[in-house]
Every structure is written in structure tokens, then in C-alpha cells.
Design an enzyme around this catalytic site. Sequence first.
Site, short mmCIF file in Angstrom:
data_model
loop_
_atom_site.label_atom_id
_atom_site.label_comp_id
_atom_site.label_asym_id
_atom_site.label_seq_id
_atom_site.Cartn_x
_atom_site.Cartn_y
_atom_site.Cartn_z
CB SER A 4 8.16 0.99 21.10
OG SER A 4 8.08 2.31 20.73
CE LYS A 63 10.18 4.56 20.03
NZ LYS A 63 9.22 3.77 20.08
CB SER A 102 10.58 3.64 24.19
OG SER A 102 9.97 2.94 22.89
CE LYS A 126 12.18 0.95 22.87
NZ LYS A 126 11.32 0.36 23.64
#
Length: 411
Positions: free
Chosen positions: A85, A88, A145, A250
Site C-alpha cells: 500500500s 498509494k 489505507s 504511508k
Amino acid sequence: MKKCFSLFLSTIFIFQLMITANAKTVTKENEDVTPVFNSVTTSKANTAKQNLPIEIKAKSAILMDVTTGKVLLEYNADEKLFPASVTKIMTMLLTMEAIADGKISLSDVVVCSENASEKGGSQIWLEPGEEMTVNDLLKATAIGSANDAATLLGEYISGSEEAFIDLMNTRAKELKMTNTHFDNATGLDDTTDTHLTTARDIGIMSIELMKHDLITDYTTVWMDSLRNGETELVNTNKLVRFYSGTTGIKTGTTQKAGCCVSASAKRDNLHLVAVVMGSANSNERFETAKAMLNYGFANYTLVDLKIDESAFKAVAVIGGEKKCVKPLAKGNTTILLKKGEEEKLEQTVTLVENVEAPVTENQKLGSVKFTLAGEKIAEFPLLSSEEVKKLTFTTSFKRIMHFLACGEKIN
């Protein structure tokens, strides 16, 4: 005998169930589950091989300064790995850029597609036809997320998931992320072997994202909610709560990727990004990120170069209406130095002895250079502060007549 045989069959049956359950372990993003994969857990012996001042418990890592882009520390930073993730970050970057360009706004209401609602892993359980603002979708992406929210943002920006993936890869090339290829906006990797990037490339896009001050309104939030409090969001980046100065960014976790994080933090004027990829568990990724950030804050400082203009002398102008022109330094910069080195900076001024008229404003007359231990750190041009016209016969004659009449010179 019958009892023994029944016990034997029961044991075999239970063992087979365990194998089947293990084979069906979910490979999609789930920040609360420790991945099962062959990760390199750094031992003391491995630390010595890393030849680094801190221990890197990960397959790859890099520490970069946000302001200058300078690399402070790296380990296998160009190894292609699954980012989970952390992907992202690019999704959020393209969203920030679309907002900055006026293409979309935070208050825009987006209708969920069936495609976005079907994304598994971390999600906010969007339903087809459900409406949600860009603001709330950003919350869900940055804090929770959420794969469905990230996909829907991409669809809204580009019209389709496929078009958004093309945009992601195009932007990666523009940023010179030479070892990156995206297959989706989420980082889900259970159906792909080509969704890959590197710690260095993640650092590059993280720095680009941090140029948008708005993003920290989302990446620094520990807890929030959606749907009038019905859906709770808890940040997957624990550093937001436990590390002073954290600005984001993130996390990411899958079986293929291991535990990853791009962690940014700012103290005083120093803003750093620590990227960690392929840690064996969540604790190791955060401990490694903290160790890298601590190293950066303890050893480096940002310095605004101050030019000493008292060292500049006027440059003589040959055949000009003025006898000399004053040079000015154009430009300024901030540099990253190890603490204590700022006192060892040396300034060297180079100027022409004279210049022939006409002289244009901003005409280069020399340079001022800063060095540290003989190595050039920065250099600025010294330019003419004004225009000096060529002295003509008519102008000379007028000056002579003025002097004879008034007894004073014309400058």
C-alpha cells in the site's frame, strides 16, 4: 483397535485442514496481520556487512532530505520489490496535483463504481452507487489505507482505473522513478508479479507528495471517522502517534512485500523521509524507520547560505557613461550539512578586473563559490546591478560644457 484407528484418522483430517487453511492465507493488504514470507532479518553480523551506522532490519531502505533531495543513508535502495500500500503515495500525489490544478476539489461528490466496491483487503466497504466526497475518500486512503477509496479516486481523476494506472506510470517516468512499474492504484499484489518499485523511487515520490502542504491534513491524523461516525479510521502508520514531528506518510503490508513504510518527519527546518521495504514484521519496519530518522536528525542540519557582499568590489567600466558598476549576487539556496560543518564553509569571490561598455543589467561579472574542505558546495553568479551605456562623443561634449559652465562633473 477401532478407537486407535479413529484417533489416527482424526489426526490426519485435522492436519489436512491446517495445510488447507495455510494455503488459503489472504495475500491482500491487511495492516494488522504479520506477513508470512522469507524476509531477511538483520543480525549483528549482517549489520556489519551493511557498513551503516544503524541496523537496517529490512531488505531495502533509504533516508532522504525533503528540501534538497539528498540521500543521507541507503541500503539496497535500487532493488525492485513489491511496495504493497505504499503504492498509494502515488495515488495521493496525483490527487493532490489534480486539486492544485483545479481539475477536482475536496468537496466534489463521487459515486462509487462496482469496480471500486469489489476491491478487497483494507477497505471502507463502499457500495456501488454510494456517494462520498473527495475529502472523505482521501481520509480513507491516507488514514485507513482503503483500497476501494483509492481505486475510486483514481477512477474519478482519470475516468477509469486503467487510465489512472497509465497516469501513475507516466508520472513515475516524469519523476525519473526509473525502476518503478504500477499495475494498480492500491498495491494489491496477489494477481501480479510486475507491480514493483524501489526504496529510492518511493523516496522520490514521497518528497514530491510532501510539496503539497494539504496532504499533512490527512497523513498526520491518528483517528477519524466517516459516515457520521459509523466508520472508524485508525492510521496504519503508528509513528503518527508515537514519533515526534511525524508528517506521514504511508505503510504497506502483503505476503509478497513484507512490511513496508515511507515515514516522514520534520523537526525545526529539517524534513526527512525514511523508506523501509521488506521487513519481517510491523515492529521491525517502524523501529528501522525511527532509527533512520533519529540518525538524520542527530547528525544533519539545513543551512541557508549567507553571502558576504562586503567582499565584492566595484568593476571598472571601460568607455562607459559610468566609471564602474556594482556586482550583485543573484540566487540563494539551502544546503544540507553534517552538524558543525557550517562553520567550516569558505566563500571565494571571482570578479573580472574590468568590463567594456555597454554593460547590460544582469550581465555576468563573476561568481561567488562556497567550498567545504576543498569541495564545491554551491556557486552563484555575480551580475551587473545596472545598465551602463557606452560613452559617446555627444555625451562627452555635454559633460565638458556642463563642467565649464557649472564647475562640477556629471556622474
